[in-house]
Design a protein around this motif. Sequence first.
Motif, PDB file in Angstrom:
ATOM      1  N   ALA A 202       0.821  -1.210   0.000  1.00  0.00           N
ATOM      2  CA  ALA A 202       0.000   0.000   0.000  1.00  0.00           C
ATOM      3  C   ALA A 202       0.855   1.260   0.000  1.00  0.00           C
ATOM      4  O   ALA A 202       0.511   2.255  -0.645  1.00  0.00           O
ATOM      5  CB  ALA A 202      -0.928   0.000   1.209  1.00  0.00           C
ATOM      6  N   ARG A 203       1.954   1.222   0.706  1.00  0.00           N
ATOM      7  CA  ARG A 203       2.741   2.443   0.886  1.00  0.00           C
ATOM      8  C   ARG A 203       3.658   2.737  -0.304  1.00  0.00           C
ATOM      9  O   ARG A 203       3.867   3.906  -0.648  1.00  0.00           O
ATOM     10  CB  ARG A 203       3.577   2.340   2.167  1.00  0.00           C
ATOM     11  N   TRP A 204       4.187   1.704  -0.956  1.00  0.00           N
ATOM     12  CA  TRP A 204       5.246   1.936  -1.920  1.00  0.00           C
ATOM     13  C   TRP A 204       4.857   1.713  -3.379  1.00  0.00           C
ATOM     14  O   TRP A 204       5.469   2.308  -4.272  1.00  0.00           O
ATOM     15  CB  TRP A 204       6.457   1.060  -1.580  1.00  0.00           C
ATOM     16  N   CYS A 205       3.888   0.862  -3.632  1.00  0.00           N
ATOM     17  CA  CYS A 205       3.555   0.553  -5.032  1.00  0.00           C
ATOM     18  C   CYS A 205       2.712   1.662  -5.650  1.00  0.00           C
ATOM     19  O   CYS A 205       1.857   2.250  -4.991  1.00  0.00           O
ATOM     20  CB  CYS A 205       2.798  -0.772  -5.123  1.00  0.00           C
ATOM     21  N   SER A 206       2.939   1.921  -6.927  1.00  0.00           N
ATOM     22  CA  SER A 206       2.112   2.889  -7.638  1.00  0.00           C
ATOM     23  C   SER A 206       0.801   2.265  -8.095  1.00  0.00           C
ATOM     24  O   SER A 206      -0.164   2.977  -8.383  1.00  0.00           O
ATOM     25  CB  SER A 206       2.876   3.447  -8.849  1.00  0.00           C
ATOM     26  N   ARG A 207       0.761   0.945  -8.133  1.00  0.00           N
ATOM     27  CA  ARG A 207      -0.413   0.226  -8.624  1.00  0.00           C
ATOM     28  C   ARG A 207      -0.404  -1.172  -8.047  1.00  0.00           C
ATOM     29  O   ARG A 207       0.664  -1.745  -7.805  1.00  0.00           O
ATOM     30  CB  ARG A 207      -0.330   0.166 -10.157  1.00  0.00           C
ATOM     31  N   LEU A 208      -1.596  -1.708  -7.809  1.00  0.00           N
ATOM     32  CA  LEU A 208      -1.721  -3.064  -7.270  1.00  0.00           C
ATOM     33  C   LEU A 208      -2.579  -3.921  -8.187  1.00  0.00           C
ATOM     34  O   LEU A 208      -3.583  -3.461  -8.736  1.00  0.00           O
ATOM     35  CB  LEU A 208      -2.338  -3.043  -5.872  1.00  0.00           C
ATOM     36  N   LEU A 209      -2.169  -5.183  -8.331  1.00  0.00           N
ATOM     37  CA  LEU A 209      -2.967  -6.216  -8.988  1.00  0.00           C
ATOM     38  C   LEU A 209      -3.348  -7.214  -7.920  1.00  0.00           C
ATOM     39  O   LEU A 209      -2.472  -7.779  -7.256  1.00  0.00           O
ATOM     40  CB  LEU A 209      -2.158  -6.919 -10.082  1.00  0.00           C
ATOM     41  N   LEU A 210      -4.640  -7.440  -7.733  1.00  0.00           N
ATOM     42  CA  LEU A 210      -5.120  -8.365  -6.709  1.00  0.00           C
ATOM     43  C   LEU A 210      -5.661  -9.621  -7.378  1.00  0.00           C
ATOM     44  O   LEU A 210      -6.637  -9.571  -8.136  1.00  0.00           O
ATOM     45  CB  LEU A 210      -6.207  -7.697  -5.861  1.00  0.00           C
ATOM     46  N   LEU A 211      -5.010 -10.745  -7.087  1.00  0.00           N
ATOM     47  CA  LEU A 211      -5.449 -12.042  -7.593  1.00  0.00           C
ATOM     48  C   LEU A 211      -6.181 -12.800  -6.496  1.00  0.00           C
ATOM     49  O   LEU A 211      -5.792 -12.757  -5.325  1.00  0.00           O
ATOM     50  CB  LEU A 211      -4.254 -12.890  -8.048  1.00  0.00           C
ATOM     51  N   ASP A 212      -7.233 -13.507  -6.881  1.00  0.00           N
ATOM     52  CA  ASP A 212      -7.941 -14.381  -5.954  1.00  0.00           C
ATOM     53  C   ASP A 212      -8.460 -15.583  -6.738  1.00  0.00           C
ATOM     54  O   ASP A 212      -9.192 -15.424  -7.717  1.00  0.00           O
ATOM     55  CB  ASP A 212      -9.111 -13.642  -5.287  1.00  0.00           C
ATOM     56  N   ARG A 213      -8.029 -16.760  -6.325  1.00  0.00           N
ATOM     57  CA  ARG A 213      -8.443 -18.011  -6.960  1.00  0.00           C
ATOM     58  C   ARG A 213      -8.247 -17.978  -8.476  1.00  0.00           C
ATOM     59  O   ARG A 213      -9.087 -18.414  -9.252  1.00  0.00           O
ATOM     60  CB  ARG A 213      -9.891 -18.338  -6.607  1.00  0.00           C
ATOM     61  N   GLY A 214      -7.095 -17.429  -8.876  1.00  0.00           N
ATOM     62  CA  GLY A 214      -6.718 -17.456 -10.271  1.00  0.00           C
ATOM     63  C   GLY A 214      -7.287 -16.355 -11.130  1.00  0.00           C
ATOM     64  O   GLY A 214      -6.991 -16.280 -12.333  1.00  0.00           O
ATOM     65  N   ARG A 215      -8.086 -15.475 -10.569  1.00  0.00           N
ATOM     66  CA  ARG A 215      -8.681 -14.376 -11.330  1.00  0.00           C
ATOM     67  C   ARG A 215      -8.143 -13.038 -10.839  1.00  0.00           C
ATOM     68  O   ARG A 215      -7.907 -12.853  -9.643  1.00  0.00           O
ATOM     69  CB  ARG A 215     -10.210 -14.391 -11.195  1.00  0.00           C
TER      70      ARG A 215
END
Length: 263
Positions: A202-215
């Motif tokens: 949360a503090r350092w990334c400019s963007r996040l990709l959240l994966l859950d159960r392969g999606r």
Amino acid sequence: MTLLSVSSLDVSLGSKPVLDGVSLTVEAGEFVGLIGPNGAGKSTLLRSIVGLVPSAGAIEIDGSRAADMTARQRAAKIAYLAQDRDIAWDVPVEMVVALGRAPHRPAFAALGATDRMAIDEAMRRMEVDTFRERPATELSGGERARVLIARALAQETPLLLADEPAAGLDPHHQIALMRLFANLAAEGRSTIASLHDLGLAARWCSRLLLLDRGRLVADGPPQAVLTPERVREIYGVTAFFGEADGRRFVQPLDLVGDGQPQR
């Protein structure tokens, strides 16, 4: 400039589906955090991009179809840091880092001035230059991790894929690593780092990709991806959210209910 494009990526390991229709792009100058619970498919996604796992779908690296690229051509575009931190060779640290220069010179060719500058800079950035002559097999787990990150940096690729790079590092070196990835983004290079520490993500990334159960269930800036509802639903935990120095921070606090994610 688009460094990576992934379209409708499907991966199965044996008979088990692991990734289902994942699509994403990464532009130059991004620090992307890849997050999600254990078993979500984060490592498989990174491994499929570098060709270590068979996949269905389309992957383009710096405008070229990955399927048409040789391993050496991929290595000139993408550096990959695996979860495994083992170093089996009883060789000096500097020699391990020098392996990152392999895609840029003929086999068995001597290191040139450009190679040595890249090696020295990578070791300096990872604070391993002070023990360049030590046998790599005598290092602590955290020291080995930093040496292997230095090897990836010495590769000098536009894109770095790092699978749990902060694992095993103390707080000082975790933050130093996050600063480094942010600095690489400012230089026009990009990093995709798999992270379990939501606070660092949360503090350092400019963007996040959240994966859950392969999606891929969320893609965007940290404040949009890491919401209380999503952390509760995907991770099965409550968390404290706040801001410091204009950046979001997240601190998991406790399990939700019986501790199972709320599906």
